[in-house]
Design an enzyme around this catalytic site. Sequence first.
Site, PDB file in Angstrom:
ATOM      1  N   GLY A  87       2.804   6.231  30.165  1.00  0.00           N
ATOM      2  CA  GLY A  87       3.057   7.655  29.944  1.00  0.00           C
ATOM      3  C   GLY A  87       3.516   8.410  31.181  1.00  0.00           C
ATOM      4  O   GLY A  87       3.405   9.640  31.232  1.00  0.00           O
ATOM      5  N   GLU A  88       4.053   7.687  32.176  1.00  0.00           N
ATOM      6  CA  GLU A  88       4.490   8.372  33.392  1.00  0.00           C
ATOM      7  C   GLU A  88       5.588   9.389  33.092  1.00  0.00           C
ATOM      8  O   GLU A  88       5.644  10.460  33.693  1.00  0.00           O
ATOM      9  CB  GLU A  88       4.990   7.371  34.440  1.00  0.00           C
ATOM     10  CG  GLU A  88       5.421   8.064  35.736  1.00  0.00           C
ATOM     11  CD  GLU A  88       5.790   7.088  36.842  1.00  0.00           C
ATOM     12  OE1 GLU A  88       6.453   7.513  37.809  1.00  0.00           O
ATOM     13  OE2 GLU A  88       5.415   5.898  36.750  1.00  0.00           O
TER      14      GLU A  88
END
Length: 289
Positions: A87-88
Amino acid sequence: MNAKNKGLGRGLGAIFEIESRNAPAAAGKSLTREVAIGEIKPNPKQPRTHFDEAALGELADSIRALGVIQPVTVKKEDDGTFTIISGERRWRAARLAGLETVPAYIREVDDQTLHEMALVENIQREDLNPMEVALSLQRLVDECDLTQESLSERVGKKRSTIANYMRLLRLPVEVQSALREEYITMGHAKAIAGAPEERQVAVLKKTLKKGLSVRQVEEYVRRLSEQGTKAGQEEEEYPEVYGRLVEHLEKYFTQDISIKKNRKGGGRIVIGFNDDEDIRTFIERFAGR
């Protein structure tokens, strides 16, 4: 030709669900809560290094309007900070949108599992090209000491599919580059891989020059195999004028063209075709001239 591939199967949560059930209680604990964006940091071993700025801006606009719908997944470190597992991109967009916190799914995992999860999550992205998938799979094998069987379980794909991706890494660098840059598809690359190693770059050049379909490449490789490597090498040793003749003929005939020379100095010009539609195309090109 578009070589973009879809995701490799199950999502990250499903992939590691079995491990969570089978792992010790301490390793399997997790919770979801709001975490300050400033306390979250990217994984230094994150396989993904490039984030499209325009797409990131669009996601930031969506987050301003709707918030972060899907939590990021993080690992809590001993110093109280959090390292991103997946989820960066969402975290970057939330930061760009000016949010102070994001919903985070906190996992208690060791560094090895963190690295493995990051690699698997990267493979699940839909915008990866086949070469990126192949390289990520190889990293899982090399860096996480996985067999192809356990790798198959991690990414939710058959071993034959894994083997097809790994086979791409044995292709000449020219073919790998063409696949990475989307000049050819994975289907083309698989067909080229069936040619003798010393002929694969030549098959690639022919594919690009004539815009061959996967089926046409498969047929060409099949004929190469029937003729044998020696026949292909002899054809290349013909005088330069033969090559010029083939170049002129290729303006009208998109299929395979070969020159067969006999011992007396004569020979035949052979023009391949796949079906009646090819014949009609030849006639139309001559009529247009």
